[in-house]
Design an enzyme around this catalytic site. Structure first.
Site, PDB file in Angstrom:
ATOM      1  N   TYR A  20       6.129   1.581  -3.051  1.00 38.13           N
ATOM      2  CA  TYR A  20       5.034   1.751  -4.016  1.00 38.13           C
ATOM      3  C   TYR A  20       5.096   3.131  -4.683  1.00 38.13           C
ATOM      4  CZ  TYR A  20       2.972  -2.626  -2.475  1.00 38.13           C
ATOM      5  OH  TYR A  20       2.747  -3.951  -2.221  1.00 38.13           O
ATOM      6  N   TYR A 148      -3.812  -9.119   4.192  1.00 40.74           N
ATOM      7  CA  TYR A 148      -2.533  -8.634   3.666  1.00 40.74           C
ATOM      8  C   TYR A 148      -1.406  -9.280   4.477  1.00 40.74           C
ATOM      9  CZ  TYR A 148       1.491  -5.875   2.510  1.00 40.74           C
ATOM     10  OH  TYR A 148       2.748  -5.527   2.103  1.00 40.74           O
ATOM     11  N   ASP A 249      -0.858 -14.191  11.537  1.00 39.21           N
ATOM     12  CA  ASP A 249       0.071 -13.128  11.163  1.00 39.21           C
ATOM     13  C   ASP A 249      -0.163 -11.961  12.113  1.00 39.21           C
ATOM     14  OD1 ASP A 249       1.322 -10.927  10.119  1.00 39.21           O
ATOM     15  OD2 ASP A 249       0.695 -11.267   8.052  1.00 39.21           O
ATOM     16  N   LYS A 278       7.642  -5.903  12.840  1.00 39.08           N
ATOM     17  CA  LYS A 278       7.351  -4.495  13.141  1.00 39.08           C
ATOM     18  C   LYS A 278       7.793  -4.052  14.542  1.00 39.08           C
ATOM     19  CE  LYS A 278       3.582  -3.868   9.805  1.00 39.08           C
ATOM     20  NZ  LYS A 278       4.059  -2.830   8.907  1.00 39.08           N
TER      21      LYS A 278
END
Ligand code: PMP
Length: 431
Positions: A20, A148, A249, A278
């Site tokens: 980003y 998200y 998730d 992760k």
């Protein structure tokens, strides 16, 4: 190769995208030379206590002897082979361990190469499942406000356009449904009205819905909020009632981060599909997994397509699988549960003084996650050097100043970290 020199940094700012980031106003970079335990060593010799664990993933710390050894041993055998028609022990033993560890019923493992891809895989599994059951019209998803799930197209479509992260793409994304975010807090009460809107949407749209996808208990990038296990239990029950699959998730929450091995365990529920990433490799390598029930896998395989339609090049990378297996062994050997409990009480104690500041809206801690929510957003350019001057690595996001340290962080380092966070918040108040 040691840390980047001035010429390399100039090349970086001109040629390399960071997450980003702008190529016109590239963000300031802190060049890191090495990392060990909970410390990042910058090229100028400064050492920073890392509060971010490289975005939730480095649970055992950097440069860990056992993980290094697992990588060395595996790289001498093979670092990668294709997974089509070939198989290997690292994938088999890792998958066996995942089936054992994860909530009951999750028995079929797809080894993907990043968190976002594991979400794509989960969405495709849900769609293919209903297709195979003769209900191709059940192809839409419902997800939660403030959710998200990653940056790829399918994943973006189920993210709330919160913080404007994906708003730009909204016109070309699959049109999904969104239920309100769960309001009841982690340790607050729960009323039936708290989930009424999700129930209404399921009642109205279940005929076209393949799955509900959510982050269990902890909504991460969409606000770092912790919600009620009872809400999650009710959502599971509604999915059963309306015949909509539940995708959990757990990319951020998996492997102990929230104080339970998986956040679903707070509610004692099993999803139909679970995404992991992760911390799966202790933050060493890129690897993710999507687990599903035997019934889903069987139905997909018995359907018209005859197979699940996905197969990336780096699927089940043996090097990543070998490191992941060792990381999961370490979780058990090092008693992750007591480690996380210790971090939780350190964070609670250390961040508490921030609550008194006028700029601070809330302070909350769950497991090894500590959050200071401010009333106003912080400017990264302003605040990042302040943290570095305090000897810590903390990277705020909007109004959120948060940490998720490695489980091995000592009490002394944790105190330094939380003291620095509070000090920077106080300094911001004075400016
Ligand atoms: N889901 C959640 C809950 C996440 O926190 C993230 C990463 N921030 C992802 C999905 C995407 O994972 P990745 O960045 O590995 O693609």
């Amino acid at each position: 190769m040691h840390g980047p020199d001035t010429e390399q940094l100039a090349f970086d700012s001109q040629h390399i995208w960071h997450p980003y980031s702008s190529m016109i106003n590239p963000p300031p970079m802190f060049p890191v030379e090495s990392a060990s335990g909970v410390r990042l060593r910058l090229t100028d010799g400064r050492e920073l206590i890392d509060g971010m664990a490289s975005w939730w993933s480095v649970v055992h710390g950097y440069n860990h002897p056992a993980l290094n050894q697992a990588a060395h041993e595996q790289i001498d055998r093979m670092s990668h082979v294709m997974f089509g028609g070939l198989t290997h022990s690292p994938a088999i033993e890792l998958s066996r361990k995942l089936v054992e560890m994860t909530p009951e019923g999750l028995e079929r493992v797809f080894l993907a190469d990043s968190g976002s891809v594991s979400v794509e895989v989960a969405l495709k599994m849900a769609i293919q499942y209903w297709h195979a059951r003769g209900k191709p019209e059940k192809h839409r998803m419902i997800s939660l406000r403030n959710g998200y799930h990653g940056d790829t197209f399918g994943a973006m479509s189920v993210c709330d356009p919160v913080n404007g992260m994906h708003e730009l793409f909204s016109g070309v994304l699959a049109q999904q449904l969104f239920a309100p975010r769960p309001e009841p807090p982690f340790d607050g009460g729960f009323a039936a009205t708290d989930i009424a809107e999700l129930e209404r949407l399921l009642d109205q749209h279940h005929g076209e819905l393949a799955a509900l996808i959510l982050e269990p208990i902890v909504q991460g990038a969409g606000g770092m909020r912790f919600y009620s296990p009872e809400w999650l239990r009710q959502a599971r029950a509604l999915c059963d009632q309306y015949k909509v699959l539940l995708i959990a998730d757990e990319i951020a929450t998996g492997f102990g981060r929230s104080g339970e091995l998986f956040a679903c365990n707070h509610a004692g529920i099993s999803p139909d599909i679970m995404c992991l990433g992760k911390a799966l490799t202790g933050g060493y390598m890129t690897l993710a997994a999507t687990l599903a029930t035997a019934e889903i896998a069987h139905t997909i395989s018995a359907g018209g397509a005859g197979c699940f339609m996905h197969g990336p090049t780096f699927m089940a990378n043996p090097l990543a699988c070998a490191v992941a297996l060792e990381s999961l062994n370490q979780l058990e050997q090092q008693d992750w549960h007591s480690q996380v409990q210790r971090i939780e009480s350190g964070l609670k104690q250390g961040l508490e003084p921030a609550r008194a500041l006028t700029s601070v809206a809330d302070v909350r801690v769950l497991g090894a996650i500590g959050v200071i929510e401010r009333h106003e957003p912080v400017s990264l350019a302003q605040v990042q050097p302040m943290f570095v001057d305090q000897g810590v690595w903390v990277r705020p996001f909007g109004r959120l100043v948060y940490v998720m340290p490695a489980y091995i962080m000592s009490d002394a380092d944790l105190t330094t970290l939380t003291t620095a966070m509070v000090a920077v918040m106080q300094e911001l108040d004075r400016l």
